[in-house]
Design an enzyme around this catalytic site. Structure first.
Site, PDB file in Angstrom:
ATOM      1  N   LYS A  28       0.856  -1.188   0.000  1.00  0.00           N
ATOM      2  CA  LYS A  28       0.000   0.000   0.000  1.00  0.00           C
ATOM      3  C   LYS A  28       0.884   1.227   0.000  1.00  0.00           C
ATOM      4  CE  LYS A  28      -4.490   0.946   0.354  1.00  0.00           C
ATOM      5  NZ  LYS A  28      -5.654   0.073   0.109  1.00  0.00           N
ATOM      6  N   ASP A  75      -7.187   4.287  -4.127  1.00  0.00           N
ATOM      7  CA  ASP A  75      -7.817   4.163  -2.808  1.00  0.00           C
ATOM      8  C   ASP A  75      -8.403   5.550  -2.545  1.00  0.00           C
ATOM      9  OD1 ASP A  75      -7.911   2.159  -0.359  1.00  0.00           O
ATOM     10  OD2 ASP A  75      -7.461   4.077   0.534  1.00  0.00           O
TER      11      ASP A  75
HETATM   12  P1  NDP Z   1     -13.030   7.878  -2.361  1.00  0.00           P
HETATM   13  O1  NDP Z   1     -11.931   8.858  -2.216  1.00  0.00           O
HETATM   14  O2  NDP Z   1     -13.653   7.660  -3.678  1.00  0.00           O
HETATM   15  O3  NDP Z   1     -14.198   8.224  -1.330  1.00  0.00           O
HETATM   16  C1  NDP Z   1     -13.962   8.317   0.032  1.00  0.00           C
HETATM   17  C2  NDP Z   1     -15.225   8.756   0.725  1.00  0.00           C
HETATM   18  O4  NDP Z   1     -15.058   8.619   2.136  1.00  0.00           O
HETATM   19  C3  NDP Z   1     -15.552  10.218   0.474  1.00  0.00           C
HETATM   20  O5  NDP Z   1     -16.937  10.399   0.560  1.00  0.00           O
HETATM   21  C4  NDP Z   1     -14.836  10.910   1.638  1.00  0.00           C
HETATM   22  O6  NDP Z   1     -15.358  12.171   1.974  1.00  0.00           O
HETATM   23  C5  NDP Z   1     -15.078   9.916   2.749  1.00  0.00           C
HETATM   24  N1  NDP Z   1     -13.986  10.013   3.726  1.00  0.00           N
HETATM   25  C6  NDP Z   1     -12.673   9.736   3.504  1.00  0.00           C
HETATM   26  N2  NDP Z   1     -11.952   9.939   4.602  1.00  0.00           N
HETATM   27  C7  NDP Z   1     -12.819  10.362   5.536  1.00  0.00           C
HETATM   28  C8  NDP Z   1     -12.666  10.728   6.878  1.00  0.00           C
HETATM   29  N3  NDP Z   1     -11.464  10.704   7.496  1.00  0.00           N
HETATM   30  N4  NDP Z   1     -13.790  11.072   7.559  1.00  0.00           N
HETATM   31  C9  NDP Z   1     -15.000  11.097   6.950  1.00  0.00           C
HETATM   32  N5  NDP Z   1     -15.200  10.769   5.663  1.00  0.00           N
HETATM   33  C10 NDP Z   1     -14.125  10.389   4.978  1.00  0.00           C
HETATM   34  O7  NDP Z   1     -12.432   6.507  -1.767  1.00  0.00           O
HETATM   35  P2  NDP Z   1     -12.982   5.012  -1.961  1.00  0.00           P
HETATM   36  O8  NDP Z   1     -14.458   5.006  -2.100  1.00  0.00           O
HETATM   37  O9  NDP Z   1     -12.147   4.359  -2.967  1.00  0.00           O
HETATM   38  O10 NDP Z   1     -12.562   4.381  -0.539  1.00  0.00           O
HETATM   39  C11 NDP Z   1     -13.465   4.295   0.559  1.00  0.00           C
HETATM   40  C12 NDP Z   1     -12.996   3.204   1.502  1.00  0.00           C
HETATM   41  O11 NDP Z   1     -12.991   1.954   0.813  1.00  0.00           O
HETATM   42  C13 NDP Z   1     -11.571   3.371   2.042  1.00  0.00           C
HETATM   43  O12 NDP Z   1     -11.530   2.859   3.357  1.00  0.00           O
HETATM   44  C14 NDP Z   1     -10.747   2.482   1.132  1.00  0.00           C
HETATM   45  O13 NDP Z   1      -9.555   2.054   1.758  1.00  0.00           O
HETATM   46  C15 NDP Z   1     -11.710   1.340   0.931  1.00  0.00           C
HETATM   47  N6  NDP Z   1     -11.477   0.497  -0.246  1.00  0.00           N
HETATM   48  C16 NDP Z   1     -11.400   1.030  -1.499  1.00  0.00           C
HETATM   49  C17 NDP Z   1     -11.215   0.210  -2.594  1.00  0.00           C
HETATM   50  C18 NDP Z   1     -11.190   0.738  -3.978  1.00  0.00           C
HETATM   51  O14 NDP Z   1     -11.103  -0.078  -4.898  1.00  0.00           O
HETATM   52  N7  NDP Z   1     -11.298   2.034  -4.207  1.00  0.00           N
HETATM   53  C19 NDP Z   1     -11.037  -1.234  -2.436  1.00  0.00           C
HETATM   54  C20 NDP Z   1     -11.220  -1.714  -1.085  1.00  0.00           C
HETATM   55  C21 NDP Z   1     -11.413  -0.857  -0.044  1.00  0.00           C
HETATM   56  P3  NDP Z   1     -14.573  13.505   1.503  1.00  0.00           P
HETATM   57  O15 NDP Z   1     -14.727  13.540   0.025  1.00  0.00           O
HETATM   58  O16 NDP Z   1     -15.254  14.630   2.215  1.00  0.00           O
HETATM   59  O17 NDP Z   1     -13.148  13.323   1.937  1.00  0.00           O
HETATM   60  O1  2IT Z   2      -8.022  -1.540  -0.362  1.00  0.00           O
HETATM   61  C1  2IT Z   2      -7.988  -2.033  -1.517  1.00  0.00           C
HETATM   62  O2  2IT Z   2      -8.144  -3.238  -1.711  1.00  0.00           O
HETATM   63  C2  2IT Z   2      -7.804  -1.113  -2.644  1.00  0.00           C
HETATM   64  N1  2IT Z   2      -7.726   0.099  -2.441  1.00  0.00           N
HETATM   65  C3  2IT Z   2      -7.706  -1.651  -4.040  1.00  0.00           C
HETATM   66  C4  2IT Z   2      -6.323  -2.167  -4.311  1.00  0.00           C
HETATM   67  C5  2IT Z   2      -6.051  -2.587  -5.731  1.00  0.00           C
HETATM   68  O3  2IT Z   2      -4.891  -2.901  -5.978  1.00  0.00           O
HETATM   69  O4  2IT Z   2      -6.955  -2.614  -6.568  1.00  0.00           O
END
Ligand code: NDP
Ligand code: 2IT
Length: 449
Positions: free
Chosen positions: A122, A162
Site C-alpha cells: 500500500k 484508494d
Molecule cells: P473515495 O476517495 O472515492 O471516497 C472516500 C469517501 O469517504 C468520500 O466520501 C470521503 O469524503 C469519505 N472520507 C474519507 N476519509 C474520511 C474521513 N477521514 N472522515 C469522513 N469521511 C471520509 O475513496 P474510496 O471510495 O475508494 O474508498 C473508501 C474506503 O474503501 C476506504 O476505506 C478504502 O480504503 C476502501 N477500499 C477502497 C477500494 C477501492 O477499490 N477504491 C477497495 C477496497 C477498499 P470527503 O470527500 O469529504 O473526503
Molecule cells: O483496499 C484495496 O483493496 C484497494 N484500495 C484496491 C487495491 C487494488 O490494488 O486494486
C-alpha cells in the site's frame, strides 16, 4: 504471542492503526499456531508483521500560485510470498506511515483470499486533492511517480487507487511512469478503459461488497430485496455499493462525506444516484448539495462534540461502511444493533473499532470484515493484470461473472475456515485464518528470505 504484540507496539508506539490491525489478526490465528508448532519455530508472526520494504520520499510540487509545496510519499511493500506486491495508493491529509502499514498488512490477507496471485502493499501521501486544480493534481502525481517508478513494475509492485486516488490520478501517474521507463505495461490498475483498464474495475469493490452481503444473507435464506441499508461515504465504493443494492431490490437511505451525511427516507433511487455520481466525480462537490436538490432529504453536518455518528442511528436492516477506518465505534455499534441492523458488510478498510466488532460477534449478526467483503476491488485489479499480460480485454459480463465467483469463493473459504477452527459463523476468524495460512505456507516453502 503477547510478547510479540508488545514488541511491535514498543518498536513503533505511534502506529496505532497498524497495532489495531495486527492485534486482530494475531488474536484470530492463535489456534492455528497451537496446531502448527513449526510456525513458532519459524517466527512467522514476527516475519509477517514486518514489511519486506518501506519506501518514504519527498514529493515537491508547484501550486498554481507558483508557491512550492512539499508532501511525503510512502510505499510499504509488505509481503510478496504469493505474488507481486499489490494494493492501492491513498492521498489524504491524514496519511502517515502507521496508516499505510495497517492498510498494507490488511491487503496481504485480502489478496490471499481472492484466489489470485498477489502479494500485499500500500502507498500514498498526505497530499490533499480536495480544492486542488487538475493541473496541481497532475504536477503532484508526476512528482510522486518521479520517485515511485524505480520501486514498482508489472512483476514487482502494482499500485492502484484508494481514497483520493481515482481514474484521474491513475492517468497522471501512468503517464509519468511510461515516460520515465519508456514502457507501456500493466504497472497500475484502475486505468481508463481505452488504454488498458478493465471493465467493471470502477464498480468492483462496491459490487463485491454487496455480493458478499447477499452470500451472507443466503445462509439465513434471505435476500437484499426490501432491505433498508445505511451506506457511509459517497466516493467510489459507496456509489457502486448503492448501485448494486438498488439492483438487488434494497433501499439505501444514507450517504456521507467528511462534512456530514444525508438521510433520505424515501430512498436514493437511480436518478438520485446518478446525481450523486455527477456531483462527486465531475463537479467534486459536497454531499450537502443533495439535500438542497432533494428537499425530502435531511443533511446533518458533522458535530465534533458528539461521541457517535448519527448516520448509524436510523432504523435499518443492513450497514455498509464505505468511507474510512474506525468510522463505527462502540456507541455506533450499539446504536446499529438497537435499530435492528443485523448485517454489516465492510466496504472500507477496518471501519469498525475492536469494541464495535466485539458487539457484532457477540450478537451473532452477519458481520463481513473488510478484508473479505471489499476484496472484489483488488480481485478485479488482478483480472486487469491478467488481461494486460495477455493484451486482451474481456467483456463486461465475463469480468462481472468472475468477480461474483470470486466473492462466492471468499465467502465459502471464510465459512469453512471458521468451521474447522470451531468458530462457526464468524467471518472475521475465517478470513484471518484462511488468509494467514496460505501466505505463511508460501513463506515457509520459499525458505528464510
Ligand atoms: P473515495 O476517495 O472515492 O471516497 C472516500 C469517501 O469517504 C468520500 O466520501 C470521503 O469524503 C469519505 N472520507 C474519507 N476519509 C474520511 C474521513 N477521514 N472522515 C469522513 N469521511 C471520509 O475513496 P474510496 O471510495 O475508494 O474508498 C473508501 C474506503 O474503501 C476506504 O476505506 C478504502 O480504503 C476502501 N477500499 C477502497 C477500494 C477501492 O477499490 N477504491 C477497495 C477496497 C477498499 P470527503 O470527500 O469529504 O473526503
Ligand atoms: O483496499 C484495496 O483493496 C484497494 N484500495 C484496491 C487495491 C487494488 O490494488 O486494486
Amino acid at each position: 504471542m503477547e510478547q510479540i504484540v508488545e514488541m511491535i507496539q514498543a518498536r513503533d508506539p505511534e502506529q496505532r492503526e497498524f497495532h489495531q490491525a495486527v492485534d486482530e489478526v494475531i488474536e484470530s490465528v492463535k489456534p492455528v499456531l497451537d496446531r502448527n508448532p513449526e510456525y513458532r519455530q519459524q517466527a512467522v508472526l514476527e516475519r509477517i508483521t514486518e514489511p519486506e520494504r518501506v519506501v518514504m520520499f519527498r514529493v515537491p510540487w508547484m501550486a498554481d500560485s507558483g508557491q512550492v509545496k512539499v508532501n511525503r510519499g510512502f510505499r510499504v511493500e509488505m509481503n510478496s510470498a504469493i505474488g507481486p506486491y499489490k494494493g492501492g495508493l491513498r492521498f489524504h491529509p491524514s496519511v502517515n506511515l502507521g496508516i499505510i502499514k495497517f492498510l498494507a498488512f490488511e491487503q496481504v490477507f485480502k489478496n490471499s483470499l481472492t484466489t489470485l496471485a498477489m502479494g500485499g502493499g500500500k502507498g500514498g501521501s498526505d497530499f490533499d486533492p480536495k480544492g486542488k486544480s487538475d493541473m496541481e493534481v497532475m504536477r503532484f502525481c508526476q512528482s510522486f511517480m518521479a520517485e515511485l517508478y524505480r520501486h514498482i513494475g508489472p512483476n514487482t509492485d502494482v499500485p492502484a487507487g484508494d481514497i483520493g486516488v481515482g481514474a484521474r490520478e491513475i492517468g497522471y501517474l501512468f503517464g509519468m511512469y511510461k515516460k520515465l521507463k519508456n514502457e507501456f505495461t500493466g504497472v497500475l490498475t484502475g486505468k481508463s478503459l481505452n488504454w488498458g483498464g478493465s471493465l467493471i474495475r470502477p464498480e468492483a469493490t462496491g459490487y463485491g461488497v454487496v455480493y458478499f452481503a447477499a452470500e451472507m444473507l443466503a445462509t439465513r435464506g434471505e435476500t437484499l430485496a426490501n432491505k433498508i441499508c445505511l451506506v457511509s461515504g459517497s466516493g467510489n465504493v459507496a456509489q457502486y455499493t448503492t448501485e448494486k443494492i438498488l439492483e438487488l431490490g434494497g433501499q439505501v437511505v444514507t450517504l456521507s462525506d467528511s462534512s456530514g451525511y444525508i438521510y433520505d427516507e424515501e430512498g436514493i433511487d437511480r436518478d438520485k444516484l446518478k446525481y450523486v455520481m455527477e456531483l462527486k466525480n465531475i463537479r467534486r462537490g459536497r454531499i450537502s448539495d443533495y439535500a438542497e436538490t432533494y428537499p425530502e432529504a435531511v443533511f446533518t453536518p458533522v458535530d465534533p462534540t458528539l461521541d457517535y455518528n448519527p448516520l448509524w442511528n436510523h432504523q435499518a436492516d443492513c450497514a455498509f461502511p464505505s468511507a474510512t477506518q474506525n468510522e463505527i465505534n462502540e456507541k455506533d455499534a450499539t446504536n446499529l444493533l438497537a435499530n435492528g441492523v443485523y448485517l454489516v458488510s465492510e466496504g472500507a478498510n477496518m471501519p469498525s473499532t475492536p469494541e464495535a466488532i466485539d458487539q457484532f460477534i457477540d450478537q451473532q449478526i452477519l458481520y463481513g470484515p473488510g478484508k473479505a467483503a471489499n476484496a472484489g476491488g483488488v480481485a478485479v485489479s488482478g483480472l486487469e493484470m491478467a488481461q494486460n499480460s495477455m493484451r486482451l480485454t474481456w467483456p463486461r459480463e465475463e469480468v462481472d461473472s468472475r468477480l461474483k465467483h470470486i466473492m462466492e469463493s471468499i465467502h465459502h473459504t471464510c465459512v469453512e475456515a471458521a468451521r474447522s477452527y470451531g468458530a462457526e459463523g464468524n467471518y472475521l476468524i475465517g478470513a484471518n485464518i484462511a488468509g494467514f495460512i496460505k501466505v505463511v505456507n508460501a513463506m515457509l516453502d520459499q525458505g528464510l528470505v
